[in-house]
Design a protein around this motif. Structure first.
Motif, PDB file in Angstrom:
ATOM      1  N   LEU A 143       0.831  -1.201   0.000  1.00  0.00           N
ATOM      2  CA  LEU A 143       0.000   0.000   0.000  1.00  0.00           C
ATOM      3  C   LEU A 143       0.869   1.255   0.000  1.00  0.00           C
ATOM      4  CD1 LEU A 143      -2.665   1.537   0.252  1.00  0.00           C
ATOM      5  CD2 LEU A 143      -2.558   1.177   2.729  1.00  0.00           C
ATOM      6  N   LYS A 144       1.893   1.267   0.833  1.00  0.00           N
ATOM      7  CA  LYS A 144       2.791   2.423   0.882  1.00  0.00           C
ATOM      8  C   LYS A 144       3.488   2.629  -0.458  1.00  0.00           C
ATOM      9  CE  LYS A 144       3.755   2.270   5.857  1.00  0.00           C
ATOM     10  NZ  LYS A 144       4.794   2.018   6.891  1.00  0.00           N
ATOM     11  N   ASN A 145       3.928   1.517  -1.067  1.00  0.00           N
ATOM     12  CA  ASN A 145       4.590   1.625  -2.368  1.00  0.00           C
ATOM     13  C   ASN A 145       3.638   2.137  -3.441  1.00  0.00           C
ATOM     14  OD1 ASN A 145       7.026   0.683  -1.369  1.00  0.00           O
ATOM     15  ND2 ASN A 145       6.577  -1.455  -1.853  1.00  0.00           N
ATOM     16  N   SER A 146       2.378   1.660  -3.375  1.00  0.00           N
ATOM     17  CA  SER A 146       1.381   2.099  -4.352  1.00  0.00           C
ATOM     18  C   SER A 146       1.110   3.587  -4.214  1.00  0.00           C
ATOM     19  CB  SER A 146       0.082   1.309  -4.162  1.00  0.00           C
ATOM     20  OG  SER A 146      -0.900   1.725  -5.076  1.00  0.00           O
ATOM     21  N   ILE A 147       0.992   4.044  -2.967  1.00  0.00           N
ATOM     22  CA  ILE A 147       0.768   5.472  -2.726  1.00  0.00           C
ATOM     23  C   ILE A 147       1.952   6.286  -3.231  1.00  0.00           C
ATOM     24  CG2 ILE A 147       0.589   7.226  -0.914  1.00  0.00           C
ATOM     25  CD1 ILE A 147      -1.111   5.204   0.667  1.00  0.00           C
ATOM     26  N   ASN A 148       3.155   5.784  -2.982  1.00  0.00           N
ATOM     27  CA  ASN A 148       4.349   6.487  -3.462  1.00  0.00           C
ATOM     28  C   ASN A 148       4.402   6.521  -4.983  1.00  0.00           C
ATOM     29  OD1 ASN A 148       5.344   7.087  -0.913  1.00  0.00           O
ATOM     30  ND2 ASN A 148       6.492   5.169  -0.751  1.00  0.00           N
ATOM     31  N   ASP A 149       3.993   5.397  -5.616  1.00  0.00           N
ATOM     32  CA  ASP A 149       3.990   5.343  -7.080  1.00  0.00           C
ATOM     33  C   ASP A 149       3.052   6.390  -7.658  1.00  0.00           C
ATOM     34  OD1 ASP A 149       4.352   1.732  -7.434  1.00  0.00           O
ATOM     35  OD2 ASP A 149       5.839   3.332  -7.343  1.00  0.00           O
TER      36      ASP A 149
END
Length: 296
Positions: free
Chosen positions: A67-73
């Protein structure tokens, strides 16, 4: 605890006190009504319940990381979805023009395109299935926000050897040489559906105003109408976008203005009113307006 077999060592690794860790485990066990650990040969070993808790806990941590990576993406413009609704005639020239430029800025975005009629496009936006729509706006819905991309003049298209071209003349207020439709009363016209399409209805209005009843052939696809006209098979009703974007025909067509009154349609991009558009969709609109402006 599962890795060390010892509460004290586990507490040190977690930077908490041993009583705090023991209290947390005891609280979770009481809440679920099970035991997570049993002591075997002096070491704390996970019970089947403890193993299940550890397994799902690891999955939760993995999902949190994803989720954190998706938000960062998304924040870094690396991922996302462009949700666009557009009428079939428009996507023929809009998408090949706009999407390559959009891809330069958003190379990893998914593209979700709905090709439909105007009514279905607006319904899709109102139901939040599509973020933006591109089409001719006959009437404006009070729940939608509109930005004008262009104003398109209703014109006709003929082949360059058309026998009546010599009668076309320059007329104030019209984009192309103007011709009197009464001269063309015995010609065949390619029109869109006069019962459902705005351009088809307008073609019938022009005929009525000139008091003529020429032979008509209904063809839904605008490019097909223009291609047939360009080879001399008849006269095609279209918008002036034909002159802007369909220049790759084997025989270059000629466009003529018509009517006692110049009629234009507003070509728009719409979105839900009072709803913030993300940067990607806002940039798509900006790119579209800039590129269409180059063709004016």
């Amino acid at each position: 605890i599962a890795n060390t077999g010892n509460f004290s060592k586990a507490a040190e690794l977690l930077y908490v006190s041993q009583p705090t860790l023991s209290k947390f485990i005891s609280s979770m066990e009481n809440k679920l009504g099970v035991k997570f650990f049993e002591k075997i040969n002096g070491k704390f070993v996970p019970t089947p319940y403890g193993k299940a808790y550890i397994e799902y806990g690891q999955k939760i941590l993995q999902l949190e990381s994803e989720l954190k990576n998706s938000i960062n993406d998304i924040s870094n413009l690396r991922k996302g979805t462009l949700s666009l609704a557009i009428t079939p005639t428009r996507d023929l020239y809009i998408l090949p023009l706009i999407l390559p430029e959009f891809r330069k800025v958003y190379p990893n975005f998914n593209i979700d395109i709905l090709e439909e009629s105007i009514d279905k496009i607006e319904s899709s936006i109102l139901e939040n299935k599509s973020k933006i729509g591109i089409y001719i706006a006959d009437e404006q819905n009070k729940h939608l926000h509109y930005e004008i991309l262009d104003e398109e003049e209703v014109v006709i298209c003929v082949c360059k050897d058309f026998k009546y071209i010599e009668f076309a003349e320059k007329k104030d207020g019209f984009k192309f040489p103007w011709i009197d439709l009464k001269l063309l009363k015995d010609e065949t016209f390619f029109i869109s559906n006069p019962n459902t399409a705005k351009l088809g209805k307008l073609s019938k209005l022009y005929f009525s105003e000139c008091n003529i009843e020429p032979k008509t052939v209904v063809i839904k696809n605008m490019e097909t109408r223009l291609r047939l006209a360009s080879i001399g098979e008849g006269i095609a009703f279209t918008y002036d976008i034909g002159e802007k974007f369909f220049k790759s025909f084997e025989k270059t067509p000629v466009f003529l203005s018509i009517g006692n009154v110049k009629r234009c349609n507003k070509f728009v991009v719409s979105s839900l009113k009072n709803v913030h558009l993300d940067k990607a969709h806002s940039d798509f609109i900006k790119i579209t307006k800039e590129l269409l402006g180059c063709y004016k």
